[in-house]
Design a protein around this motif. Sequence first.
Motif, PDB file in Angstrom:
ATOM      1  N   ASN A  82       8.261  17.533   8.557  1.00 22.21           N
ATOM      2  CA  ASN A  82       7.710  18.335   7.487  1.00 22.21           C
ATOM      3  C   ASN A  82       7.747  17.948   6.090  1.00 22.21           C
ATOM      4  O   ASN A  82       7.193  18.616   5.398  1.00 22.21           O
ATOM      5  CB  ASN A  82       8.610  19.704   7.369  1.00 22.21           C
ATOM      6  CG  ASN A  82       8.272  20.398   8.787  1.00 22.21           C
ATOM      7  OD1 ASN A  82       7.540  20.290   9.477  1.00 22.21           O
ATOM      8  ND2 ASN A  82       9.631  21.086   9.315  1.00 22.21           N
ATOM      9  N   TYR A  83       8.245  16.640   5.858  1.00 25.99           N
ATOM     10  CA  TYR A  83       7.930  16.121   4.305  1.00 25.99           C
ATOM     11  C   TYR A  83       7.137  14.548   4.502  1.00 25.99           C
ATOM     12  O   TYR A  83       7.232  13.899   5.377  1.00 25.99           O
ATOM     13  CB  TYR A  83       9.096  16.141   3.810  1.00 25.99           C
ATOM     14  CG  TYR A  83      10.181  15.074   4.401  1.00 25.99           C
ATOM     15  CD1 TYR A  83      10.358  13.878   3.765  1.00 25.99           C
ATOM     16  CD2 TYR A  83      11.185  15.512   5.351  1.00 25.99           C
ATOM     17  CE1 TYR A  83      11.207  12.861   4.421  1.00 25.99           C
ATOM     18  CE2 TYR A  83      12.087  14.431   5.817  1.00 25.99           C
ATOM     19  CZ  TYR A  83      12.276  13.105   5.177  1.00 25.99           C
ATOM     20  OH  TYR A  83      12.937  12.528   5.513  1.00 25.99           O
ATOM     21  N   THR A  84       6.717  14.255   3.424  1.00 21.63           N
ATOM     22  CA  THR A  84       6.143  13.038   3.162  1.00 21.63           C
ATOM     23  C   THR A  84       6.546  12.360   1.871  1.00 21.63           C
ATOM     24  O   THR A  84       6.631  13.189   0.864  1.00 21.63           O
ATOM     25  CB  THR A  84       4.615  13.077   3.329  1.00 21.63           C
ATOM     26  OG1 THR A  84       4.207  13.504   4.372  1.00 21.63           O
ATOM     27  CG2 THR A  84       4.146  11.505   3.011  1.00 21.63           C
ATOM     28  N   LEU A  85       6.996  11.310   1.612  1.00 16.67           N
ATOM     29  CA  LEU A  85       7.891  10.696   0.413  1.00 16.67           C
ATOM     30  C   LEU A  85       7.161   9.231   0.205  1.00 16.67           C
ATOM     31  O   LEU A  85       6.762   8.610   1.171  1.00 16.67           O
ATOM     32  CB  LEU A  85       9.286  10.559   0.957  1.00 16.67           C
ATOM     33  CG  LEU A  85      10.268  10.082   0.076  1.00 16.67           C
ATOM     34  CD1 LEU A  85      11.603  10.739   0.421  1.00 16.67           C
ATOM     35  CD2 LEU A  85      10.311   8.379   0.283  1.00 16.67           C
ATOM     36  N   PHE A  86       7.091   8.973  -1.073  1.00 14.88           N
ATOM     37  CA  PHE A  86       6.795   7.764  -1.331  1.00 14.88           C
ATOM     38  C   PHE A  86       7.826   7.150  -2.334  1.00 14.88           C
ATOM     39  O   PHE A  86       8.221   8.186  -3.330  1.00 14.88           O
ATOM     40  CB  PHE A  86       5.376   7.491  -1.934  1.00 14.88           C
ATOM     41  CG  PHE A  86       5.133   8.150  -3.446  1.00 14.88           C
ATOM     42  CD1 PHE A  86       5.309   7.458  -4.418  1.00 14.88           C
ATOM     43  CD2 PHE A  86       4.496   9.522  -3.393  1.00 14.88           C
ATOM     44  CE1 PHE A  86       5.138   7.762  -5.619  1.00 14.88           C
ATOM     45  CE2 PHE A  86       4.408  10.090  -4.600  1.00 14.88           C
ATOM     46  CZ  PHE A  86       4.894   9.376  -5.981  1.00 14.88           C
ATOM     47  N   LEU A  87       7.957   5.959  -2.525  1.00 19.64           N
ATOM     48  CA  LEU A  87       9.085   5.423  -3.522  1.00 19.64           C
ATOM     49  C   LEU A  87       8.352   4.308  -4.278  1.00 19.64           C
ATOM     50  O   LEU A  87       7.915   3.463  -3.645  1.00 19.64           O
ATOM     51  CB  LEU A  87      10.485   4.984  -2.658  1.00 19.64           C
ATOM     52  CG  LEU A  87      11.572   4.532  -3.709  1.00 19.64           C
ATOM     53  CD1 LEU A  87      12.821   4.848  -3.389  1.00 19.64           C
ATOM     54  CD2 LEU A  87      11.297   3.004  -3.879  1.00 19.64           C
ATOM     55  N   THR A  88       8.445   4.347  -5.607  1.00 22.29           N
ATOM     56  CA  THR A  88       8.011   3.053  -6.392  1.00 22.29           C
ATOM     57  C   THR A  88       8.770   3.151  -7.649  1.00 22.29           C
ATOM     58  O   THR A  88       9.689   3.569  -7.857  1.00 22.29           O
ATOM     59  CB  THR A  88       6.420   3.364  -6.564  1.00 22.29           C
ATOM     60  OG1 THR A  88       6.064   2.170  -7.281  1.00 22.29           O
ATOM     61  CG2 THR A  88       6.205   4.658  -7.657  1.00 22.29           C
ATOM     62  N   ALA A  89       8.195   2.452  -8.727  1.00 19.77           N
ATOM     63  CA  ALA A  89       8.979   2.280  -9.945  1.00 19.77           C
ATOM     64  C   ALA A  89       7.894   2.192 -11.176  1.00 19.77           C
ATOM     65  O   ALA A  89       6.631   2.094 -10.805  1.00 19.77           O
ATOM     66  CB  ALA A  89       9.532   0.898 -10.242  1.00 19.77           C
ATOM     67  N   ASP A  90       8.449   2.762 -12.445  1.00 24.05           N
ATOM     68  CA  ASP A  90       7.451   2.887 -13.597  1.00 24.05           C
ATOM     69  C   ASP A  90       6.921   1.679 -14.082  1.00 24.05           C
ATOM     70  O   ASP A  90       6.149   1.598 -14.812  1.00 24.05           O
ATOM     71  CB  ASP A  90       7.787   3.954 -14.353  1.00 24.05           C
ATOM     72  CG  ASP A  90       9.232   3.727 -15.145  1.00 24.05           C
ATOM     73  OD1 ASP A  90       9.925   2.796 -14.242  1.00 24.05           O
ATOM     74  OD2 ASP A  90       9.587   4.236 -15.920  1.00 24.05           O
ATOM     75  N   HIS A  91       7.988   0.874 -13.760  1.00 25.24           N
ATOM     76  CA  HIS A  91       7.525  -0.724 -14.416  1.00 25.24           C
ATOM     77  C   HIS A  91       8.738  -1.482 -13.723  1.00 25.24           C
ATOM     78  O   HIS A  91       9.817  -0.934 -13.118  1.00 25.24           O
ATOM     79  CB  HIS A  91       7.714  -0.654 -16.014  1.00 25.24           C
ATOM     80  CG  HIS A  91       8.874  -0.089 -16.638  1.00 25.24           C
ATOM     81  ND1 HIS A  91      10.065  -0.629 -16.691  1.00 25.24           N
ATOM     82  CD2 HIS A  91       8.933   1.169 -17.290  1.00 25.24           C
ATOM     83  CE1 HIS A  91      10.888   0.058 -17.236  1.00 25.24           C
ATOM     84  NE2 HIS A  91      10.251   1.206 -17.238  1.00 25.24           N
TER      85      HIS A  91
END
Length: 561
Positions: free
Chosen positions: A360-369
């Motif tokens: 029931n969920y979708t996730l993404f992970l990244t960085a701002d720099h």
Amino acid sequence: MKKIFALLITSIILVQCIAIKAESNPTTTIEKQETTLNKTNSKSPKLVIGIVVDQMRYDYLIRFYNKYGEGGFKRLMNKGYNLNNVHYNYIPTYTAVGHTSIYTGTTPTNHGIISNNWYDKYEKKSIYCVDDDSYETIGAKTGGKKSPHRMLTTTILDQLRLSQNMNGKSIGISIKDRSAILPAGHTANAAYWFEGGNVGKFITSSFYMDKLPSWVDKFNNSGVANNYLEKTWNTYYDINSYNESIIDDNNFEKPFKGKSAPSFPYNLSELRKVNGNYDLLKAVAFGNDFTTDFAKATILGENLGKSKYTDFLAISFSSTDYVGHRFGVDSKEIEDTYIRIDKNIEDLINFLNTEIGSDNYTLFLTADHAAVQVPSYLKTLKIPGGYFDNAAFKKYVNSITFKHFNSENIVENISNNQLFLNTKIITDLNLDILKVEQVLVDEIINFTNVYKSVSGHTLQATSFNSGVLQKLQNGYNQKRSGNILFVPKPTTISYAHVGSTHGSGYSYDTHVPLIFYGNGIKQGSSDKDYPIVDIAPTLASFLKIEQPNGTSGKTITEVLE
């Protein structure tokens, strides 16, 4: 001929029979459409989670891989879709700009957030990206006069709200105000950030609400923040096993006040007395534990993922940035911080699986720099790098304008590697502003540690298709940026000789992780080159909603099922 005529008559009768059958059961076609629609809608997640880890270099995934458990970064990398070659495609790579670009799907050229702070050439003063005196602080006496009003475009959270006729909830949370406010967008239900000092609470702005919800008050009054500052920060594992970082006590890190060396352990209950009290929580690994606690409280308090609409929670982990600035990329402290945030990611995913359901969920992970390695450390390894002397540069610029135009007042402001010219003085001196710009561009390139220089008029008239100048162009906003922009040499920073920073267009600042995980996401990985602005349009395609209104990125189709 008779056979053809008979076949034609038979076909007409068959069509009429089908039509009569459809009329006798008029809901057949509609039911089929509804079944198809419901099947499509069943793929939509109840909750979308955006995770931004402040100052996370891509190589932290690889460098510390063997220190991670199976349920955090490894689970995302191995069970989600891991994009190995994602870069920021503009300059400058700062926190506010990164968060805005992720969620708007475009660069400062369109969204207008050109830095954390910048010189406003109309108001003739430096401004902060989310300050807004039109609103009041909610939850404390100060720190909350904020809004996203300087962001010129919508975010993906705005578009999700609009697509659902303003139903569904969109919320941003972070220790930093800008990292909560800008991702959440203009139509957010809430944005919460941490007020340090002697306050030690999550607060908000009257832009969003008149008072804090009871669940936020309960969290603030629970003593969680204080409990973390009564701990001692020591390494999670035996420090002798931290072979991925340099020696603990070295000359390239900045100690906390009250401690002679930048080395473990850190007695926080003592250090808080001389390091801003609750501000200290921001600057140690436990700040990420605290953010995780609040994220879970937000999901429960707002019943996210429980309605028939899709909700969106934007989470930013800021303590990684504070630790990186103080101790640098190669420190034991940064290694321990990522070992610990891996546990936070695992904790959050387990919580989502229990409370929301894994489908029931979708996730993404990244960085701002990302961040550069400490130049003073690199120099010991005979790698070029250094420090930009801002005072000497200002003196040099004034000498140029005096030599060519007999005035030291032509340059009004120098900040963010930009020169803002005083157009009134240029007019009063009967000078051609294009000539003034070109003289400065041609002269400042001769200053030590300046690598590139270009005028705003050149960026408006010329299209750069690659390299540093293309990134500079993507970060240039005609209305807000300076008249002249310059780029320091690689690994050359305007910073203290201890600790590290970011902001350039070089790969050490632009290369960040990006992993999609959960409902509707393929399992796999890719080495293709993607710019950070592709995240928002990818989410829009996945959610089947309109892209943010300034989007310049494209959908990463390979991540979607």
